[in-house]
Design a protein around this motif. Structure first.
Motif, mmCIF file in Angstrom:
data_model
loop_
_atom_site.group_PDB
_atom_site.id
_atom_site.type_symbol
_atom_site.label_atom_id
_atom_site.label_comp_id
_atom_site.label_asym_id
_atom_site.label_seq_id
_atom_site.Cartn_x
_atom_site.Cartn_y
_atom_site.Cartn_z
ATOM 1 N N PRO A 175 0.827 -1.216 0.000
ATOM 2 C CA PRO A 175 0.000 0.000 0.000
ATOM 3 C C PRO A 175 0.858 1.262 0.000
ATOM 4 C CG PRO A 175 -0.698 -1.532 1.718
ATOM 5 C CD PRO A 175 0.602 -2.038 1.196
ATOM 6 N N TYR A 176 0.266 2.366 -0.420
ATOM 7 C CA TYR A 176 0.972 3.642 -0.373
ATOM 8 C C TYR A 176 1.141 4.115 1.058
ATOM 9 C CZ TYR A 176 -0.787 3.762 -5.207
ATOM 10 O OH TYR A 176 -1.099 3.449 -6.511
ATOM 11 N N ILE A 177 0.177 3.767 1.925
ATOM 12 C CA ILE A 177 0.250 4.166 3.322
ATOM 13 C C ILE A 177 0.024 2.944 4.201
ATOM 14 C CG2 ILE A 177 -0.486 6.557 2.932
ATOM 15 C CD1 ILE A 177 -3.264 5.744 3.913
ATOM 16 N N VAL A 178 0.661 2.970 5.365
ATOM 17 C CA VAL A 178 0.525 1.884 6.345
ATOM 18 C C VAL A 178 0.377 2.523 7.726
ATOM 19 C CG1 VAL A 178 1.696 -0.048 7.468
ATOM 20 C CG2 VAL A 178 1.883 0.243 4.977
ATOM 21 N N PRO A 179 -0.700 2.178 8.447
ATOM 22 C CA PRO A 179 -1.838 1.336 8.126
ATOM 23 C C PRO A 179 -2.634 1.879 6.929
ATOM 24 C CG PRO A 179 -1.709 1.665 10.496
ATOM 25 C CD PRO A 179 -0.754 2.621 9.878
ATOM 26 N N ASP A 180 -3.226 0.941 6.215
ATOM 27 C CA ASP A 180 -3.851 1.269 4.935
ATOM 28 C C ASP A 180 -5.330 1.598 5.110
ATOM 29 O OD1 ASP A 180 -4.540 1.530 2.315
ATOM 30 O OD2 ASP A 180 -4.612 -0.619 1.916
ATOM 31 N N VAL A 181 -5.617 2.892 5.253
ATOM 32 C CA VAL A 181 -7.026 3.300 5.314
ATOM 33 C C VAL A 181 -7.529 3.786 3.962
ATOM 34 C CG1 VAL A 181 -7.074 3.824 7.759
ATOM 35 C CG2 VAL A 181 -6.336 5.585 6.158
ATOM 36 N N LEU A 182 -6.642 3.853 2.961
ATOM 37 C CA LEU A 182 -7.115 4.184 1.611
ATOM 38 C C LEU A 182 -7.865 3.009 1.013
ATOM 39 C CD1 LEU A 182 -4.077 6.047 0.004
ATOM 40 C CD2 LEU A 182 -6.211 7.040 0.822
ATOM 41 N N ARG A 183 -7.300 1.799 1.245
ATOM 42 C CA ARG A 183 -7.878 0.563 0.721
ATOM 43 C C ARG A 183 -8.233 0.702 -0.758
ATOM 44 N NH1 ARG A 183 -10.133 1.031 5.980
ATOM 45 N NH2 ARG A 183 -9.346 -0.576 7.383
ATOM 46 N N ALA A 184 -7.263 1.246 -1.474
ATOM 47 C CA ALA A 184 -7.479 1.498 -2.900
ATOM 48 C C ALA A 184 -6.998 0.315 -3.727
ATOM 49 C CB ALA A 184 -6.721 2.765 -3.313
ATOM 50 N N GLU A 185 -7.373 0.344 -4.990
ATOM 51 C CA GLU A 185 -6.821 -0.603 -5.960
ATOM 52 C C GLU A 185 -5.481 -0.017 -6.384
ATOM 53 O OE1 GLU A 185 -6.846 -4.176 -7.674
ATOM 54 O OE2 GLU A 185 -8.608 -3.400 -6.636
ATOM 55 N N TYR A 186 -4.393 -0.655 -5.999
ATOM 56 C CA TYR A 186 -3.094 -0.006 -6.101
ATOM 57 C C TYR A 186 -2.406 -0.212 -7.432
ATOM 58 C CZ TYR A 186 -3.307 1.121 -1.191
ATOM 59 O OH TYR A 186 -3.683 1.653 0.011
ATOM 60 N N THR A 187 -1.768 0.872 -7.913
ATOM 61 C CA THR A 187 -0.760 0.797 -8.953
ATOM 62 C C THR A 187 0.578 0.818 -8.244
ATOM 63 O OG1 THR A 187 -2.152 2.023 -10.490
ATOM 64 C CG2 THR A 187 0.208 1.926 -10.982
ATOM 65 N N ASP A 188 1.424 -0.145 -8.508
ATOM 66 C CA ASP A 188 2.689 -0.239 -7.788
ATOM 67 C C ASP A 188 3.490 1.051 -7.964
ATOM 68 O OD1 ASP A 188 2.416 -2.936 -6.807
ATOM 69 O OD2 ASP A 188 2.619 -3.553 -8.887
ATOM 70 N N ALA A 189 3.995 1.571 -6.856
ATOM 71 C CA ALA A 189 4.667 2.869 -6.856
ATOM 72 C C ALA A 189 6.147 2.697 -6.533
ATOM 73 C CB ALA A 189 4.007 3.807 -5.849
ATOM 74 N N PRO A 190 7.027 2.915 -7.510
ATOM 75 C CA PRO A 190 8.463 2.854 -7.234
ATOM 76 C C PRO A 190 8.843 3.844 -6.135
ATOM 77 C CG PRO A 190 8.045 3.012 -9.590
ATOM 78 C CD PRO A 190 6.734 3.231 -8.919
ATOM 79 N N GLY A 191 9.696 3.394 -5.222
ATOM 80 C CA GLY A 191 10.124 4.243 -4.127
ATOM 81 C C GLY A 191 9.183 4.195 -2.947
ATOM 82 N N TRP A 192 7.928 3.915 -3.177
ATOM 83 C CA TRP A 192 6.959 3.747 -2.095
ATOM 84 C C TRP A 192 6.903 2.268 -1.707
ATOM 85 C CZ3 TRP A 192 7.350 8.122 -4.589
ATOM 86 C CH2 TRP A 192 6.910 9.307 -4.007
ATOM 87 N N GLY A 193 6.584 1.414 -2.655
ATOM 88 C CA GLY A 193 6.569 -0.014 -2.356
ATOM 89 C C GLY A 193 7.927 -0.537 -1.908
ATOM 90 N N ASP A 194 9.010 0.100 -2.362
ATOM 91 C CA ASP A 194 10.357 -0.342 -1.989
ATOM 92 C C ASP A 194 10.630 -0.190 -0.504
ATOM 93 O OD1 ASP A 194 11.807 -1.023 -4.623
ATOM 94 O OD2 ASP A 194 10.881 0.899 -5.071
#
Length: 820
Positions: A468-487
């Motif tokens: 997720p882009y944020i943790v804890p994940d309250v966006l609960r979105a359908e994610y597009t993998d984000a370089p630098g974020w997922g890493d």
């Protein structure tokens, strides 16, 4: 010239002594390791009490004294240990009501010899026993991925009990559980019922134990907190009590509890960590009392007012900066950041919230006159992390920059690493902590704090490895993998291991780390190139327009592939540390394929990197993604040209900024890197300092040169991401670079910048204090290095052609004053 210094004396073995109710046991191990060694005794059981001390034998066959003993108490380790039930008010505490109070009573014919309370909540709680607040924790139980992990706290309450009737209870706030999150009106992110869980365990002199837990006999009542929310603030009627009110109290309902979710916290709690008195108090044109604390902080405004008429309403609003002499509230977006109090009257009163917090340097106060204010204090809140890193130079602007980085970390490390503390966000963005982790680990003991957050990351990770882009994940979105974020799934645990030597954090996170890298490997093409088109890219590039922060100069595929290469390389190193040989070979081959694909697809023969901007050259050079010597040298020259053409100003966003100075240094020009660091024109790190910043800004130009606020919607004045530059400052100006986990081996290579007269750095690594200091006297540099026991250093002394290998002790050198 070397003066003094101790011989290379090292540990050869150690003894650990554990005393429990069963007796004393000593475990001996022949080992040089002294950092986070495996527990040498049988695992403790729930509630078990023990006392531990250690000593070691050195290579000159001497035993040290025993260490001071550490008292241990095991928590509740099994779901079956819990008999308490979640209790929730039957009708109070709905979203329209304020903070309820739940309570229960019990009798004690005799006092116990030991009493421990275990507590948690849906929402946040402040507990009390017999009218006395329990502990110093704030916003307990904290924010975790509640569906998977709910923290509990443990308190020794022996001194709060009395013979006869006792009353235990807690006020409940919305907190993260059902307070507003992400956007206006988004409440009930986890549920709409506040609830409390408490288990009081009493041990008596005859060996018996009595357990008192929350149950159906508990009751609930209203409090003086009429409204509470992290974004919007708190409204309180001080005429109403904050404790139990048996008359008019209602029954509670029992809510289902999955006790397997209950976990002890790994790191420190949120606590009060400082207090700052008001610097100035003036009256604005609008008639409000304007208070300046001189420092942007996170926490509470505590106001003491003289006696007023009963029912007087006092309103306190918060902001980070001023515009036109008034609070600049637009950057808060929808957050109201306002606390309102209805006074008892006729007496001096202290106004302070309980279940909210704000990011602010300024407050304005209405409802009373300036002469009515006895005192106004900023109460600083944050996770109570131990400070372990310091840097000081002869340049006051650099010192202020470093202080700003520290203050931003202090404010945003509030139970989890948040992006900002003031507007309607305050979320655990993965990209921000990914770039900042090395800086954080040098400045603070983040070992438990970030390890706990990583467990939430793994819990929130998708079934195919998506992060997720944020943790804890309250966006609960359908994610597009984000370089630098997922890493962050890979970088943060690896950096924790490098800083503190904890293999267990790698073991726990290994499935999460590997899942992310293998997920991206499945998306990459045959060359290992990741053609990502994620939502962020080199976020907040200074050329991006205010309304489009993702529009960056750096090509997304270049950035994504560079980050992918780094994560693959870290995975190989992690696998090797853990003895996963086959995986290490797999990830080594993957990293090599990515690097080859990067060079083949993005680097021309003359060293030009696709999109030709500071970020892509820095990533290529620091990541060693250009193997051809001539192309690499040409890429370095091109990076220097870009920096000089930009008048040494920064042209990088969130993902390029952490590597830009290292990239310039890799190109052989640390002098240019230092010149960029000390540039004061916008965009630069010191621009904000010259504009009066006391924390790190989200944008290079969050405030424009004319003193107005940037018109962009994302304009925080307390964001730590660009503070990642402090990692370069620690390693280059201070000169301290870890070569082995926990700094068992480290390098000292300061850059003796001609503009500096002196600099010093200190880091308390797991084995002791590392200290480096240098000063300039005419044409000579004097360097002093202190090396702690159990480590060795490789020191690049002034004027020396090779590094000196030195052991524990204090070492000094003098040499010609040429830049490092």
């Amino acid at each position: 010239m070397l003066e003094g210094g101790d011989p290379l004396v090292s540990q050869t073995r150690y003894e650990a002594e554990l005393t429990t109710e069963s007796g004393t046991v000593i475990a001996t191990a022949s080992s040089r390791d002294g950092v986070l060694v495996d527990w040498p005794f049988p695992a403790l059981e729930s509630r078990q009490v023990g006392r531990l001390r250690v000593r070691c034998e050195t290579s000159d066959e001497r035993w040290t004294d025993w260490s001071p003993p550490i008292d241990l108490v095991a928590g509740l380790l099994d779901a079956a240990d819990w008999i308490a039930q979640l209790v929730s008010p039957s009708s109070l505490g709905t979203l329209e009501d304020g903070a309820p109070f739940v309570f229960g009573s019990f009798d004690l014919p005799e006092l116990p010899v030991a009493a421990r309370l275990y507590a948690s909540a849906q929402g946040i709680y402040e507990a009390q026993l017999n009218g006395v607040r329990i502990g110093a924790d704030i916003f307990a139980p904290g924010w975790t991925a509640y569906e998977h992990r709910l923290q509990y706290q443990s308190y020794d309450v022996s001194g709060l009990l009395v013979r006869g009737s006792n009353r235990l209870g807690a006020a409940l706030g919305n907190g993260w559980y059902r307070g507003q999150l992400v956007y206006k009106g988004n409440r009930e992110s986890y549920g709409n019922r506040l609830a409390f869980l408490a288990q009081l365990e009493l041990d008596f002199a005859d060996g018996s134990r009595r357990i008192i837990g929350t149950d159906a006999s508990w009751r609930a009542c209203e409090t003086g907190i009429l409204f509470d929310d992290f974004y919007d603030g708190e409204r309180r009627d001080l005429r109403l009590p904050m404790g139990p009110q048996p008359q008019g109290a209602e029954a509670v309902e029992l809510l289902p509890l999955d006790a397997a979710r209950l976990v002890a916290r790994r790191g420190p709690a949120v606590r009060e960590t400082g207090r700052i008195s008001a610097e100035t108090m003036t009256v604005t044109e609008s008639g409000r009392v304007l208070v300046d604390f001189g420092q942007n902080v996170v926490g509470w405004a505590e106001v003491t007012v003289r006696a007023q008429a009963p029912g007087t309403e006092v309103t306190i609003r918060h902001a980070e900066v001023l515009e036109g002499g008034e609070l600049a509230r637009r950057p808060l977006r929808t957050a109201q950041a306002t606390c309102t109090y209805l006074l008892v009257g006729g007496q001096e009163e202290i106004l302070r919230p309980t279940f909210t917090y704000n990011g602010f340097r300024y407050v304005d106060i209405s409802g009373v006159e300036v002469d009515d204010l006895v005192s106004v204090t900023a109460v600083v809140l944050g996770t109570d992390l131990e400070r372990i890193g310091w840097l000081e130079t002869s340049d006051p602007l650099l010192n202020r920059l470093h202080a700003n980085v520290v203050w931003s970390a202090r404010g945003n490390f509030l139970d989890l690493p948040t992006d900002c503390p003031q507007r309607d966000e305050r979320l655990g963005w993965t990209g921000d902590i990914q770039v900042f982790a090395p800086t954080a680990n040098f400045l603070f003991d983040t070992s438990g704090f970030l390890a706990g957050w990583l467990e939430d990351l793994a819990a929130e990770q998708g079934p195919r490895g998506e992060v997720p882009y944020i943790v804890p994940d309250v966006l609960r979105a359908e994610y597009t993998d984000a370089p630098g974020w997922g890493d962050a799934a890979v970088v943060v645990p690896w950096e924790l291991y490098r800083a503190f030597g904890d293999r267990d954090v790698l073991r726990r996170q290994y499935p999460s780390m590997a899942a992310w890298v293998r997920r991206i490997a499945d998306q990459a093409d045959s060359d290992g190139v990741w053609n990502a088109q994620g939502p962020f890219g080199d976020w907040l590039d200074p050329t991006a327009p205010p309304d489009d922060p993702a529009r960056a100069q750096a090509d997304q595929a270049v950035v994504a592939t560079a980050y992918f290469a780094r994560s693959a390389r870290m995975m190989a190193q992690t696998a090797r540390v853990l003895g996963e040989v086959a995986d290490a070979d797999e990830f080594d081959m993957l990293a090599a394929r990515i690097a080859h694909g990067f060079e083949r697809r993005f680097v021309s023969e003359d060293g030009r990197v696709r999109s030709d901007c500071q970020t892509v050259y820095a990533l290529a050079l620091v990541g060693e993604l250009i193997t051809d010597d001539r192309a690499r040298a040409a890429a370095g020259r091109r990076l220097i040209d870009l920096v000089v053409e930009a008048d040494y100003r920064v042209a990088t966003g969130f993902l390029g900024t952490p590597v830009i100075l290292d990239g310039i240094a890799k190109a052989g020009r640390p002098d240019v890197a230092y010149r960029m660091l000390t540039e004061t024109g916008v965009p630069s790190w010191l621009y904000a300092v010259t504009m009066g910043a006391t924390t790190t800004w989200e944008r290079w130009d969050s405030m424009l040169p004319d003193g107005s606020v940037n018109p962009g919607a994302m304009t925080s004045f307390n964001h730590y991401a660009y503070g990642a530059v402090a990692d370069w400052m620690h390693r280059t100006i201070g000169g301290i670079t870890s070569l082995e986990a926990a700094y068992r081996r480290f390098e000292v290579r300061p850059f003796f910048a001609q503009e500096l007269e002196h600099a010093s750095a200190r880091h308390r690594c797991p084995l002791g204090d590392i200290r480096v200091g240098w000063r300039r006297e005419s044409s000579t540099i004097h360097l002093t290095v202190e090396v702690p026991r159990g480590t060795e250093a490789f020191v690049h002394a002034p004027g020396a052609s090779e590094a000196h290998r030195v052991g524990p002790g204090r070492h000094t050198w003098s040499g010609p004053a040429t830049p490092g």
